[in-house]
Design a protein around this motif. Sequence first.
Motif, PDB file in Angstrom:
ATOM      1  N   LEU A   1       0.808  -1.223   0.000  1.00 37.53           N
ATOM      2  CA  LEU A   1       0.000   0.000   0.000  1.00 37.53           C
ATOM      3  C   LEU A   1       0.840   1.271   0.000  1.00 37.53           C
ATOM      4  O   LEU A   1       0.323   2.357  -0.264  1.00 37.53           O
ATOM      5  CB  LEU A   1      -0.948  -0.006   1.202  1.00 37.53           C
TER       6      LEU A   1
ATOM      7  N   GLY B   1      -2.407   1.473  -2.723  1.00 43.55           N
ATOM      8  CA  GLY B   1      -2.777   2.242  -1.540  1.00 43.55           C
ATOM      9  C   GLY B   1      -3.760   3.343  -1.877  1.00 43.55           C
ATOM     10  O   GLY B   1      -4.741   3.582  -1.156  1.00 43.55           O
TER      11      GLY B   1
ATOM     12  N   TRP C   1      -7.070   1.721  -2.498  1.00 43.39           N
ATOM     13  CA  TRP C   1      -7.691   1.271  -1.264  1.00 43.39           C
ATOM     14  C   TRP C   1      -8.379   2.433  -0.562  1.00 43.39           C
ATOM     15  O   TRP C   1      -9.531   2.330  -0.151  1.00 43.39           O
ATOM     16  CB  TRP C   1      -6.652   0.632  -0.343  1.00 43.39           C
TER      17      TRP C   1
END
Length: 148
Positions: free
Chosen positions: A84, A105, A108
């Motif tokens: 991430l 990342g 996400w």
Amino acid sequence: MSDSVEAISPSAARAAREVRVVFSRLRRRLREIGGAHDLTPSQTAVLSRLLKDGAATASGLAAAEGVRPQSMAATLAVLEERGLIRRDPDPQDGRRQLVTPSDAGREWVEGSRQARDEWLSRALQDRCTEEERETVLRAFAVLDRIVQ
């Protein structure tokens, strides 16, 4: 602190308790919806900060998050292990590393934010009248004033 202590009204005490309880429930629910169960609150905060503020050193992140450098190192190790974040040499000082969110990342954080926004928008649409939504907006204006 002032010499005179004013009593807290029962309505202020009740409002404080209700706000705290409801915000705790809402925070837990939003964490569930956004997939935050995959990451700790500290890991989520660091990833979000990197996305918002850009590249940072581990020591800069530790200071910004108010944690010890060792704690930040552990947080970053997990985020790096999960792909991430990435670490690159600082162009100003090759001895230091800059931490940035990886594409995964970034996805996400954005996916988590979108899922939470969609769930809360849908819940407000389905479970509240227009008048109730206006009341929520007015209440948040008051809460925002309190925290300023």
